[in-house]
Design a protein around this motif. Sequence first.
Motif, PDB file in Angstrom:
ATOM      1  N   PHE A  22       0.842  -1.184   0.000  1.00 26.07           N
ATOM      2  CA  PHE A  22       0.000   0.000   0.000  1.00 26.07           C
ATOM      3  C   PHE A  22       0.879   1.236   0.000  1.00 26.07           C
ATOM      4  O   PHE A  22       1.728   1.400   0.864  1.00 26.07           O
ATOM      5  CB  PHE A  22      -0.908   0.005   1.231  1.00 26.07           C
ATOM      6  N   ASP A  23       0.709   2.090  -0.968  1.00 24.45           N
ATOM      7  CA  ASP A  23       1.449   3.341  -1.040  1.00 24.45           C
ATOM      8  C   ASP A  23       0.442   4.479  -0.912  1.00 24.45           C
ATOM      9  O   ASP A  23      -0.345   4.731  -1.825  1.00 24.45           O
ATOM     10  CB  ASP A  23       2.223   3.426  -2.354  1.00 24.45           C
ATOM     11  N   LYS A  24       0.472   5.154   0.233  1.00 24.78           N
ATOM     12  CA  LYS A  24      -0.506   6.197   0.526  1.00 24.78           C
ATOM     13  C   LYS A  24      -0.454   7.321  -0.506  1.00 24.78           C
ATOM     14  O   LYS A  24      -1.499   7.815  -0.937  1.00 24.78           O
ATOM     15  CB  LYS A  24      -0.273   6.752   1.931  1.00 24.78           C
ATOM     16  N   ASP A  25       0.748   7.724  -0.898  1.00 24.97           N
ATOM     17  CA  ASP A  25       0.881   8.815  -1.874  1.00 24.97           C
ATOM     18  C   ASP A  25       0.286   8.439  -3.224  1.00 24.97           C
ATOM     19  O   ASP A  25      -0.381   9.240  -3.873  1.00 24.97           O
ATOM     20  CB  ASP A  25       2.357   9.203  -2.039  1.00 24.97           C
ATOM     21  N   GLU A  26       0.520   7.203  -3.628  1.00 29.19           N
ATOM     22  CA  GLU A  26      -0.030   6.724  -4.900  1.00 29.19           C
ATOM     23  C   GLU A  26      -1.559   6.672  -4.855  1.00 29.19           C
ATOM     24  O   GLU A  26      -2.236   7.057  -5.801  1.00 29.19           O
ATOM     25  CB  GLU A  26       0.544   5.333  -5.187  1.00 29.19           C
ATOM     26  N   MET A  27      -2.097   6.209  -3.715  1.00 30.23           N
ATOM     27  CA  MET A  27      -3.543   6.131  -3.567  1.00 30.23           C
ATOM     28  C   MET A  27      -4.163   7.530  -3.534  1.00 30.23           C
ATOM     29  O   MET A  27      -5.206   7.759  -4.140  1.00 30.23           O
ATOM     30  CB  MET A  27      -3.879   5.365  -2.283  1.00 30.23           C
ATOM     31  N   MET A  28      -3.495   8.466  -2.848  1.00 29.84           N
ATOM     32  CA  MET A  28      -4.015   9.838  -2.791  1.00 29.84           C
ATOM     33  C   MET A  28      -3.971  10.477  -4.174  1.00 29.84           C
ATOM     34  O   MET A  28      -4.881  11.219  -4.550  1.00 29.84           O
ATOM     35  CB  MET A  28      -3.205  10.661  -1.784  1.00 29.84           C
ATOM     36  N   ALA A  29      -2.947  10.169  -4.951  1.00 31.58           N
ATOM     37  CA  ALA A  29      -2.873  10.687  -6.323  1.00 31.58           C
ATOM     38  C   ALA A  29      -4.028  10.133  -7.161  1.00 31.58           C
ATOM     39  O   ALA A  29      -4.581  10.851  -7.998  1.00 31.58           O
ATOM     40  CB  ALA A  29      -1.531  10.328  -6.955  1.00 31.58           C
ATOM     41  N   SER A  30      -4.392   8.877  -6.932  1.00 32.63           N
ATOM     42  CA  SER A  30      -5.530   8.285  -7.647  1.00 32.63           C
ATOM     43  C   SER A  30      -6.821   9.012  -7.295  1.00 32.63           C
ATOM     44  O   SER A  30      -7.645   9.298  -8.173  1.00 32.63           O
ATOM     45  CB  SER A  30      -5.680   6.813  -7.298  1.00 32.63           C
ATOM     46  N   ILE A  31      -6.990   9.312  -6.019  1.00 29.33           N
ATOM     47  CA  ILE A  31      -8.198  10.022  -5.591  1.00 29.33           C
ATOM     48  C   ILE A  31      -8.228  11.416  -6.205  1.00 29.33           C
ATOM     49  O   ILE A  31      -9.258  11.857  -6.724  1.00 29.33           O
ATOM     50  CB  ILE A  31      -8.265  10.090  -4.048  1.00 29.33           C
ATOM     51  N   LYS A  32      -7.102  12.120  -6.186  1.00 34.44           N
ATOM     52  CA  LYS A  32      -7.028  13.475  -6.742  1.00 34.44           C
ATOM     53  C   LYS A  32      -7.241  13.474  -8.251  1.00 34.44           C
ATOM     54  O   LYS A  32      -7.724  14.459  -8.807  1.00 34.44           O
ATOM     55  CB  LYS A  32      -5.679  14.104  -6.414  1.00 34.44           C
ATOM     56  N   SER A  33      -6.884  12.383  -8.913  1.00 32.41           N
ATOM     57  CA  SER A  33      -7.022  12.335 -10.371  1.00 32.41           C
ATOM     58  C   SER A  33      -8.482  12.386 -10.818  1.00 32.41           C
ATOM     59  O   SER A  33      -8.755  12.684 -11.973  1.00 32.41           O
ATOM     60  CB  SER A  33      -6.344  11.080 -10.925  1.00 32.41           C
ATOM     61  N   PHE A  34      -9.403  12.119  -9.913  1.00 27.93           N
ATOM     62  CA  PHE A  34     -10.826  12.181 -10.246  1.00 27.93           C
ATOM     63  C   PHE A  34     -11.406  13.569 -10.012  1.00 27.93           C
ATOM     64  O   PHE A  34     -12.616  13.762 -10.121  1.00 27.93           O
ATOM     65  CB  PHE A  34     -11.602  11.134  -9.451  1.00 27.93           C
ATOM     66  N   GLY A  35     -10.559  14.517  -9.692  1.00 32.81           N
ATOM     67  CA  GLY A  35     -10.984  15.908  -9.572  1.00 32.81           C
ATOM     68  C   GLY A  35     -11.897  16.151  -8.391  1.00 32.81           C
ATOM     69  O   GLY A  35     -11.706  15.615  -7.290  1.00 32.81           O
ATOM     70  N   ALA A  70      -4.670   5.996  23.631  1.00 32.89           N
ATOM     71  CA  ALA A  70      -4.326   6.761  22.428  1.00 32.89           C
ATOM     72  C   ALA A  70      -3.479   5.928  21.475  1.00 32.89           C
ATOM     73  O   ALA A  70      -3.691   5.954  20.260  1.00 32.89           O
ATOM     74  CB  ALA A  70      -3.597   8.043  22.813  1.00 32.89           C
ATOM     75  N   ALA A  71      -2.529   5.168  22.012  1.00 36.44           N
ATOM     76  CA  ALA A  71      -1.676   4.320  21.164  1.00 36.44           C
ATOM     77  C   ALA A  71      -2.519   3.267  20.443  1.00 36.44           C
ATOM     78  O   ALA A  71      -2.342   3.026  19.248  1.00 36.44           O
ATOM     79  CB  ALA A  71      -0.590   3.657  22.000  1.00 36.44           C
ATOM     80  N   ALA A  72      -3.430   2.645  21.172  1.00 38.28           N
ATOM     81  CA  ALA A  72      -4.303   1.637  20.556  1.00 38.28           C
ATOM     82  C   ALA A  72      -5.204   2.272  19.497  1.00 38.28           C
ATOM     83  O   ALA A  72      -5.391   1.720  18.405  1.00 38.28           O
ATOM     84  CB  ALA A  72      -5.135   0.952  21.624  1.00 38.28           C
ATOM     85  N   PHE A  73      -5.746   3.443  19.811  1.00 34.39           N
ATOM     86  CA  PHE A  73      -6.635   4.132  18.872  1.00 34.39           C
ATOM     87  C   PHE A  73      -5.889   4.519  17.602  1.00 34.39           C
ATOM     88  O   PHE A  73      -6.361   4.276  16.493  1.00 34.39           O
ATOM     89  CB  PHE A  73      -7.248   5.367  19.545  1.00 34.39           C
ATOM     90  N   VAL A  74      -4.701   5.104  17.760  1.00 37.30           N
ATOM     91  CA  VAL A  74      -3.910   5.528  16.597  1.00 37.30           C
ATOM     92  C   VAL A  74      -3.514   4.319  15.749  1.00 37.30           C
ATOM     93  O   VAL A  74      -3.541   4.372  14.526  1.00 37.30           O
ATOM     94  CB  VAL A  74      -2.677   6.342  17.045  1.00 37.30           C
ATOM     95  N   VAL A 105      -6.586   3.329  13.795  1.00 39.03           N
ATOM     96  CA  VAL A 105      -6.879   4.324  12.764  1.00 39.03           C
ATOM     97  C   VAL A 105      -5.886   4.204  11.606  1.00 39.03           C
ATOM     98  O   VAL A 105      -6.273   4.246  10.442  1.00 39.03           O
ATOM     99  CB  VAL A 105      -6.860   5.744  13.384  1.00 39.03           C
ATOM    100  N   ARG A 106      -4.607   4.033  11.908  1.00 38.32           N
ATOM    101  CA  ARG A 106      -3.593   3.890  10.861  1.00 38.32           C
ATOM    102  C   ARG A 106      -3.810   2.601  10.062  1.00 38.32           C
ATOM    103  O   ARG A 106      -3.583   2.564   8.862  1.00 38.32           O
ATOM    104  CB  ARG A 106      -2.180   3.890  11.458  1.00 38.32           C
ATOM    105  N   PHE A 107      -4.240   1.558  10.748  1.00 42.33           N
ATOM    106  CA  PHE A 107      -4.499   0.290  10.072  1.00 42.33           C
ATOM    107  C   PHE A 107      -5.603   0.439   9.031  1.00 42.33           C
ATOM    108  O   PHE A 107      -5.594  -0.219   7.999  1.00 42.33           O
ATOM    109  CB  PHE A 107      -4.883  -0.764  11.117  1.00 42.33           C
ATOM    110  N   LEU A 108      -6.552   1.333   9.293  1.00 39.11           N
ATOM    111  CA  LEU A 108      -7.690   1.498   8.398  1.00 39.11           C
ATOM    112  C   LEU A 108      -7.489   2.535   7.294  1.00 39.11           C
ATOM    113  O   LEU A 108      -8.409   2.781   6.519  1.00 39.11           O
ATOM    114  CB  LEU A 108      -8.938   1.843   9.220  1.00 39.11           C
ATOM    115  N   VAL A 109      -6.320   3.149   7.186  1.00 37.01           N
ATOM    116  CA  VAL A 109      -6.075   4.135   6.132  1.00 37.01           C
ATOM    117  C   VAL A 109      -6.314   3.545   4.741  1.00 37.01           C
ATOM    118  O   VAL A 109      -7.014   4.157   3.926  1.00 37.01           O
ATOM    119  CB  VAL A 109      -4.659   4.754   6.254  1.00 37.01           C
TER     120      VAL A 109
END
Length: 177
Positions: free
Chosen positions: A78-91, A138-142, A145-149
């Motif tokens: 999983f590459d977060k930057d690549e996925m965010m670029a995909s989302i942005k590509s849809f305007g 907080a550690a468990a919550f974070v 949350v990170r696992f679900l990105v």
Amino acid sequence: ATTLAPDAQGSDWVFLFKLFLLSSAGGATVKLGSVAVGIPEADSPSVAATLLLVALATTAATSAWALKRESGESKPVFDKDEMMASIKSFGIAGTISYILTELIFWAIALPGAYFGYHASTGEWLSLETDIAQIAGIAAAFVTGVRFLVPVRMGVALALTPFCEENIVRRFSDNADR
């Protein structure tokens, strides 16, 4: 040597099963080890002990992937930057779907964590709650949350056609009139 990461020979389900087994074994080892050594239950939590445990667990969990990534052995699944670029590509539709996904996620996650804490301890979080206990929560919550990105980004991508059809086109049609 046995690897934990998914590869061409194993599916994602095999990977998840291995991860579940290793997590369960690790949890059982920690619990049984604390009983065997005679560590008392958390009657008087310590901030230093909590931070040390969180740091050790995080280091242990991420060191194998960090070393693999530095040596260039494998590309991250999983590459977060690549996925965010995909989302942005849809305007605009991609942006709206991402915003909606995040709003819905946080509207469920924050109250869920608050009420989940109450359900598990019988107490409500307050300013009087011990700082070490809050650090652990907080550690468990974070971590959760990170696992679900990847899931959140995937939902945003899946929601994009709906946003395009039902939000962007409707408002652009009204603007054309």
